[in-house]
Each structure stands twice: as structure tokens, then as C-alpha cells.
Design a protein around this motif. Structure first.
Motif, PDB file in Angstrom:
ATOM      1  N   PRO A 216     -47.746  34.028  17.925  1.00 45.65           N
ATOM      2  CA  PRO A 216     -48.315  34.433  16.643  1.00 45.65           C
ATOM      3  C   PRO A 216     -47.427  35.473  15.959  1.00 45.65           C
ATOM      4  O   PRO A 216     -46.710  36.226  16.621  1.00 45.65           O
ATOM      5  N   VAL A 217     -47.467  35.515  14.638  1.00 42.59           N
ATOM      6  CA  VAL A 217     -46.660  36.459  13.878  1.00 42.59           C
ATOM      7  C   VAL A 217     -46.904  37.888  14.344  1.00 42.59           C
ATOM      8  O   VAL A 217     -45.975  38.675  14.491  1.00 42.59           O
ATOM      9  N   SER A 218     -48.155  38.243  14.609  1.00 43.69           N
ATOM     10  CA  SER A 218     -48.473  39.609  15.020  1.00 43.69           C
ATOM     11  C   SER A 218     -47.788  39.966  16.341  1.00 43.69           C
ATOM     12  O   SER A 218     -47.248  41.066  16.494  1.00 43.69           O
ATOM     13  N   ALA A 219     -47.777  39.041  17.305  1.00 45.29           N
ATOM     14  CA  ALA A 219     -47.105  39.300  18.580  1.00 45.29           C
ATOM     15  C   ALA A 219     -45.600  39.344  18.393  1.00 45.29           C
ATOM     16  O   ALA A 219     -44.909  40.134  19.047  1.00 45.29           O
ATOM     17  N   LEU A 220     -45.069  38.515  17.500  1.00 50.37           N
ATOM     18  CA  LEU A 220     -43.634  38.528  17.225  1.00 50.37           C
ATOM     19  C   LEU A 220     -43.209  39.893  16.690  1.00 50.37           C
ATOM     20  O   LEU A 220     -42.209  40.451  17.129  1.00 50.37           O
ATOM     21  N   ARG A 221     -43.983  40.432  15.776  1.00 51.97           N
ATOM     22  CA  ARG A 221     -43.668  41.753  15.216  1.00 51.97           C
ATOM     23  C   ARG A 221     -43.694  42.830  16.296  1.00 51.97           C
ATOM     24  O   ARG A 221     -42.841  43.711  16.322  1.00 51.97           O
ATOM     25  N   ALA A 222     -44.684  42.769  17.166  1.00 45.22           N
ATOM     26  CA  ALA A 222     -44.852  43.800  18.189  1.00 45.22           C
ATOM     27  C   ALA A 222     -43.786  43.713  19.283  1.00 45.22           C
ATOM     28  O   ALA A 222     -43.406  44.728  19.857  1.00 45.22           O
ATOM     29  N   GLU A 223     -43.315  42.500  19.583  1.00 44.85           N
ATOM     30  CA  GLU A 223     -42.397  42.293  20.709  1.00 44.85           C
ATOM     31  C   GLU A 223     -41.165  41.502  20.289  1.00 44.85           C
ATOM     32  O   GLU A 223     -40.723  40.593  20.989  1.00 44.85           O
ATOM     33  N   LEU A 224     -40.590  41.852  19.148  1.00 48.70           N
ATOM     34  CA  LEU A 224     -39.489  41.077  18.584  1.00 48.70           C
ATOM     35  C   LEU A 224     -38.319  40.943  19.554  1.00 48.70           C
ATOM     36  O   LEU A 224     -37.775  39.854  19.736  1.00 48.70           O
ATOM     37  N   ARG A 225     -37.912  42.030  20.181  1.00 41.04           N
ATOM     38  CA  ARG A 225     -36.757  41.988  21.092  1.00 41.04           C
ATOM     39  C   ARG A 225     -36.968  40.964  22.217  1.00 41.04           C
ATOM     40  O   ARG A 225     -36.069  40.211  22.555  1.00 41.04           O
ATOM     41  N   GLN A 226     -38.157  40.911  22.769  1.00 39.42           N
ATOM     42  CA  GLN A 226     -38.472  39.960  23.846  1.00 39.42           C
ATOM     43  C   GLN A 226     -38.305  38.514  23.364  1.00 39.42           C
ATOM     44  O   GLN A 226     -37.733  37.674  24.055  1.00 39.42           O
ATOM     45  N   TRP A 227     -38.799  38.220  22.171  1.00 37.22           N
ATOM     46  CA  TRP A 227     -38.727  36.857  21.645  1.00 37.22           C
ATOM     47  C   TRP A 227     -37.300  36.474  21.277  1.00 37.22           C
ATOM     48  O   TRP A 227     -36.893  35.319  21.445  1.00 37.22           O
ATOM     49  N   ILE A 228     -36.525  37.432  20.801  1.00 35.04           N
ATOM     50  CA  ILE A 228     -35.111  37.157  20.520  1.00 35.04           C
ATOM     51  C   ILE A 228     -34.380  36.831  21.814  1.00 35.04           C
ATOM     52  O   ILE A 228     -33.558  35.913  21.862  1.00 35.04           O
ATOM     53  N   GLU A 229     -34.678  37.558  22.873  1.00 29.93           N
ATOM     54  CA  GLU A 229     -34.053  37.275  24.169  1.00 29.93           C
ATOM     55  C   GLU A 229     -34.413  35.877  24.663  1.00 29.93           C
ATOM     56  O   GLU A 229     -33.585  35.168  25.226  1.00 29.93           O
ATOM     57  N   MET A 230     -35.653  35.462  24.460  1.00 29.65           N
ATOM     58  CA  MET A 230     -36.064  34.112  24.873  1.00 29.65           C
ATOM     59  C   MET A 230     -35.273  33.061  24.094  1.00 29.65           C
ATOM     60  O   MET A 230     -34.824  32.067  24.657  1.00 29.65           O
TER      61      MET A 230
ATOM     62  N   GLU B  14     -48.838  31.127  12.331  1.00 28.44           N
ATOM     63  CA  GLU B  14     -49.692  31.999  11.533  1.00 28.44           C
ATOM     64  C   GLU B  14     -51.069  31.353  11.480  1.00 28.44           C
ATOM     65  O   GLU B  14     -51.207  30.230  10.976  1.00 28.44           O
ATOM     66  N   ARG B  15     -52.024  32.018  12.097  1.00 27.01           N
ATOM     67  CA  ARG B  15     -53.380  31.472  12.233  1.00 27.01           C
ATOM     68  C   ARG B  15     -53.365  30.113  12.917  1.00 27.01           C
ATOM     69  O   ARG B  15     -54.073  29.188  12.533  1.00 27.01           O
ATOM     70  N   GLY B  16     -52.490  29.981  13.907  1.00 26.94           N
ATOM     71  CA  GLY B  16     -52.419  28.759  14.708  1.00 26.94           C
ATOM     72  C   GLY B  16     -51.584  27.644  14.100  1.00 26.94           C
ATOM     73  O   GLY B  16     -51.408  26.596  14.713  1.00 26.94           O
ATOM     74  N   ILE B  17     -51.029  27.859  12.918  1.00 29.35           N
ATOM     75  CA  ILE B  17     -50.231  26.830  12.237  1.00 29.35           C
ATOM     76  C   ILE B  17     -48.755  27.200  12.344  1.00 29.35           C
ATOM     77  O   ILE B  17     -48.365  28.303  11.972  1.00 29.35           O
ATOM     78  N   PRO B  18     -47.905  26.294  12.878  1.00 24.07           N
ATOM     79  CA  PRO B  18     -46.471  26.588  12.975  1.00 24.07           C
ATOM     80  C   PRO B  18     -45.860  26.806  11.587  1.00 24.07           C
ATOM     81  O   PRO B  18     -46.086  26.011  10.671  1.00 24.07           O
ATOM     82  N   VAL B  19     -45.102  27.914  11.438  1.00 27.26           N
ATOM     83  CA  VAL B  19     -44.494  28.215  10.145  1.00 27.26           C
ATOM     84  C   VAL B  19     -42.984  28.391  10.224  1.00 27.26           C
ATOM     85  O   VAL B  19     -42.299  28.313   9.210  1.00 27.26           O
TER      86      VAL B  19
END
Length: 87
Positions: free
Chosen positions: A4-18, A29-34
Motif C-alpha cells: 500500500p502507498v502508506s506502507a511504501l512511504r513509511a518503509e521506502l528504503r526497504q521496498w527499494i532494496e526489494m 492505493e485502496r487495494g487497486i494497483p497504481v
């Protein structure tokens, strides 16, 4: 992997590493891929298409534009068509 966008904002570095390790991260965003976050190695579409045999490189170099000639995109070239199709 979806995030979710909210988790991406909170843990951006982790998601970039993935994404850097080769995993595609689908941002929702609200369950819809964007959007999709992917590593730079997997972003070269032309190389992948050539490797898979779906695209053949040009056999002769492209001619240079003549002075005063509009770029192909301004004339409605392939890149303009692709942009319209992606909408």
C-alpha cells in the motif's frame, strides 16, 4: 509483491532494496494497483525484447535529421503512438 502507498512511504528504503534484488513491487492505493517499482536491470525493455527474439536491431544506421525538420515525435511518430496507447 504488493504494498500500500502508506506502507511504501513509511518503509521506502526497504521496498527499494526489494526492487534492487529483482522483485517487482506493485504499489496499491485502496487495494487497486497504481504503479510498479522494479530494479533498473529489469527496466531495459528493448534489451529484453531483443533477447527474447521479439525485436531485431536495425541493420543500417538511422539517417540524421535534416536541418529544420521536426522530430518524429512531433510528426506523430511511434513514440507518440505508444504514449497514446498507454493512456
Amino acid at each position: 509483491m504488493d504494498v500500500p502507498v502508506s506502507a511504501l512511504r513509511a518503509e521506502l528504503r526497504q521496498w527499494i532494496e526489494m526492487a534492487r534484488t529483482g522483485q517487482d513491487v506493485v504499489i496499491t492505493e485502496r487495494g487497486i494497483p497504481v504503479a510498479r517499482l522494479s530494479g533498473i536491470e529489469s527496466a531495459d525493455l528493448l534489451t529484453r525484447l531483443e533477447r527474447d527474439g521479439l525485436l531485431t536491431p536495425a541493420s543500417v544506421p538511422r539517417p540524421a535529421a535534416r536541418p529544420g525538420e521536426r522530430p518524429a515525435a512531433a510528426r506523430g511518430g511511434v513514440s507518440d503512438l505508444v504514449r497514446r496507447l498507454r493512456r
